[in-house]
Design a protein around this motif. Structure first.
Motif, PDB file in Angstrom:
ATOM      1  N   THR A  94       0.736  -1.193  -0.233  1.00  0.00           N
ATOM      2  CA  THR A  94       0.009   0.211  -0.061  1.00  0.00           C
ATOM      3  C   THR A  94       0.715   1.191  -0.217  1.00  0.00           C
ATOM      4  O   THR A  94       2.238   1.313   0.622  1.00  0.00           O
ATOM      5  CB  THR A  94      -0.844   0.127   1.287  1.00  0.00           C
ATOM      6  OG1 THR A  94      -0.161   0.212   2.538  1.00  0.00           O
ATOM      7  CG2 THR A  94      -1.668  -1.156   1.359  1.00  0.00           C
ATOM      8  N   GLU A 123      -6.088   9.897   1.203  1.00  0.00           N
ATOM      9  CA  GLU A 123      -7.080   9.304   0.694  1.00  0.00           C
ATOM     10  C   GLU A 123      -6.729   7.981   0.114  1.00  0.00           C
ATOM     11  O   GLU A 123      -7.625   7.096   0.277  1.00  0.00           O
ATOM     12  CB  GLU A 123      -8.109  10.048  -0.160  1.00  0.00           C
ATOM     13  CG  GLU A 123      -8.904  11.499   0.734  1.00  0.00           C
ATOM     14  CD  GLU A 123      -9.753  11.835  -0.220  1.00  0.00           C
ATOM     15  OE1 GLU A 123      -9.809  11.192  -1.480  1.00  0.00           O
ATOM     16  OE2 GLU A 123     -10.612  12.804   0.249  1.00  0.00           O
ATOM     17  N   LYS A 124      -5.333   7.996  -0.311  1.00  0.00           N
ATOM     18  CA  LYS A 124      -4.934   6.683  -0.979  1.00  0.00           C
ATOM     19  C   LYS A 124      -3.932   5.806  -0.116  1.00  0.00           C
ATOM     20  O   LYS A 124      -3.377   5.022  -0.553  1.00  0.00           O
ATOM     21  CB  LYS A 124      -4.498   6.908  -2.284  1.00  0.00           C
ATOM     22  CG  LYS A 124      -5.477   7.449  -3.357  1.00  0.00           C
ATOM     23  CD  LYS A 124      -6.233   6.215  -3.789  1.00  0.00           C
ATOM     24  CE  LYS A 124      -7.073   6.807  -4.850  1.00  0.00           C
ATOM     25  NZ  LYS A 124      -7.935   5.655  -5.481  1.00  0.00           N
ATOM     26  N   ALA A 127      -4.478   2.146  -0.162  1.00  0.00           N
ATOM     27  CA  ALA A 127      -4.538   1.551  -1.564  1.00  0.00           C
ATOM     28  C   ALA A 127      -3.178   0.858  -2.092  1.00  0.00           C
ATOM     29  O   ALA A 127      -2.205   1.239  -1.699  1.00  0.00           O
ATOM     30  CB  ALA A 127      -4.890   2.718  -2.533  1.00  0.00           C
ATOM     31  N   ARG A 128      -3.447  -0.227  -2.764  1.00  0.00           N
ATOM     32  CA  ARG A 128      -2.066  -0.826  -3.372  1.00  0.00           C
ATOM     33  C   ARG A 128      -1.518   0.120  -4.285  1.00  0.00           C
ATOM     34  O   ARG A 128      -2.245   0.497  -5.142  1.00  0.00           O
ATOM     35  CB  ARG A 128      -2.632  -2.309  -3.978  1.00  0.00           C
ATOM     36  CG  ARG A 128      -3.348  -3.360  -2.929  1.00  0.00           C
ATOM     37  CD  ARG A 128      -2.335  -3.792  -1.991  1.00  0.00           C
ATOM     38  NE  ARG A 128      -3.220  -4.728  -1.280  1.00  0.00           N
ATOM     39  CZ  ARG A 128      -2.509  -5.223  -0.039  1.00  0.00           C
ATOM     40  NH1 ARG A 128      -1.367  -4.796   0.177  1.00  0.00           N
ATOM     41  NH2 ARG A 128      -3.286  -6.117   0.773  1.00  0.00           N
ATOM     42  N   SER A 131      -2.781  -0.060  -7.966  1.00  0.00           N
ATOM     43  CA  SER A 131      -4.236   0.750  -8.532  1.00  0.00           C
ATOM     44  C   SER A 131      -4.170   2.101  -8.554  1.00  0.00           C
ATOM     45  O   SER A 131      -5.136   2.905  -8.989  1.00  0.00           O
ATOM     46  CB  SER A 131      -5.169   0.298  -7.279  1.00  0.00           C
ATOM     47  OG  SER A 131      -4.649   0.928  -6.124  1.00  0.00           O
ATOM     48  N   LEU A 132      -3.036   2.659  -8.431  1.00  0.00           N
ATOM     49  CA  LEU A 132      -2.902   4.168  -8.523  1.00  0.00           C
ATOM     50  C   LEU A 132      -2.898   4.581  -9.741  1.00  0.00           C
ATOM     51  O   LEU A 132      -2.439   3.952 -10.722  1.00  0.00           O
ATOM     52  CB  LEU A 132      -1.594   4.698  -7.800  1.00  0.00           C
ATOM     53  CG  LEU A 132      -1.245   4.408  -6.301  1.00  0.00           C
ATOM     54  CD1 LEU A 132      -0.034   4.904  -5.779  1.00  0.00           C
ATOM     55  CD2 LEU A 132      -2.511   4.958  -5.420  1.00  0.00           C
ATOM     56  N   GLN A 136      -1.082   9.951  -9.513  1.00  0.00           N
ATOM     57  CA  GLN A 136      -1.062   9.549  -8.043  1.00  0.00           C
ATOM     58  C   GLN A 136       0.289   8.665  -7.801  1.00  0.00           C
ATOM     59  O   GLN A 136       0.928   8.810  -6.707  1.00  0.00           O
ATOM     60  CB  GLN A 136      -2.029   8.588  -7.647  1.00  0.00           C
ATOM     61  CG  GLN A 136      -3.398   9.380  -7.539  1.00  0.00           C
ATOM     62  CD  GLN A 136      -4.328   8.415  -7.746  1.00  0.00           C
ATOM     63  OE1 GLN A 136      -4.535   7.283  -7.926  1.00  0.00           O
ATOM     64  NE2 GLN A 136      -5.771   9.090  -7.203  1.00  0.00           N
TER      65      GLN A 136
END
Length: 279
Positions: A94, A123-124, A127-128, A131-132, A136
């Protein structure tokens, strides 16, 4: 006076049958945003890699943060940050995990959560990486580059592939780092990016610096010939002149000029003339 963050004299790099960098002189002041411009093959990457300590020079003097990058040790490396054009990493981690992992490599890192927020990825955080989006992903690259509190940050083509909105957001991030006092060496193909971010720029062509100055005065832009355009009863006209104010004063005597514009050479015009068709 402050000691320059980067001081280079007579820098040269040779490969078999090729000289990539010819006797380059360069000085970047502490806290300055400096852009290195030039076409592919001009010697930008080689020059920057020498300054990062990743490549040995053939000849000349190089001093980065007061040390020779060719022999500097781990403590010196902790004082610089590097954001490469392409990065291969563990895409399954992440955002937060990646930043925390890199933070462990530095003696006095920034707070990982604060860095994630600073680059606009709060907010990310969970997240992996895979996935960006491109923008990002680039913000994460900057987070990894600044986590160690670098005094000098190298940004190599940082916004390649960005859409216009993502580029503007990234510029705001870089400007914020500069306001904090981070010295930034930027390489870019985007002339509007250099104009928006850099205090000074240098143009490399065929391994040599062919011009250096502020974006506004590079290549004597302000002294170059201006193009004056206007419309009158006889139609649309244009005239090149080094003295546009004087020309317009004489031209407008006793009459009104419609659609009057005065245009100086753009940074792109100057850049293309300096590299001489190498692009």
């Amino acid at each position: 006076m402050k000691t320059p963050a980067v001081r280079v004299r007579g820098l040269r790099k040779e490969y078999p049958g090729q000289v990539a960098v010819h006797e380059v002189d360069l000085e970047i002041q502490s806290g300055e945003v400096f852009a290195l411009l030039g076409p592919n093959g001009a010697g930008k990457t080689t020059t920057v890699e020498i300054l990062e300590g990743q490549r040995k020079r053939t000849a000349g003097h190089a001093e980065v943060l007061g040390e020779d990058p060719g022999t500097a040790g781990r403590a010196w490396r902790a004082r610089i940050g590097v954001v490469l054009q392409t990065v291969n990493d563990a895409a399954q981690l992440t955002v937060a995990e990646s930043v925390r992992h890199f933070a462990r490599a530095y003696p006095n890192p920034r707070d990982p959560d604060e860095v994630v927020e600073q680059v606009g990825l709060a907010e990310k955080a969970g997240a992996r990486i895979r996935s960006l989006s491109g923008g990002q992903r680039r913000r994460l690259d900057v987070a990894l580059g600044i986590i160690g509190r670098p005094e000098l940050l190298f940004l190599d083509e940082p916004t390649t592939g960005f859409d216009p909105e993502a580029r503007r957001q990234f510029w705001q991030l870089v400007s914020g780092l500069a306001r904090e006092g981070t010295t930034i060496l930027l390489t870019t193909h985007y002339l509007d990016e250099a104009e928006a971010l850099a205090d000074r720029v240098a143009v490399l062509a065929r391994g040599r610096i062919v011009a250096e100055g502020t974006p506004a005065d590079l290549g004597d832009r302000t002294r170059g010939e201006a193009m004056v355009r206007w419309r009158d009863d006889d139609g649309l006209h244009e005239e090149r002149t080094q003295f546009p104010t004087k020309f317009i004063t004489q031209l407008a005597e006793g009459r009104e000029l419609a659609e009057l514009t005065v245009t100086r050479p753009s940074l792109e015009d100057v850049y293309l003339s300096l590299i001489g068709g190498q692009e």
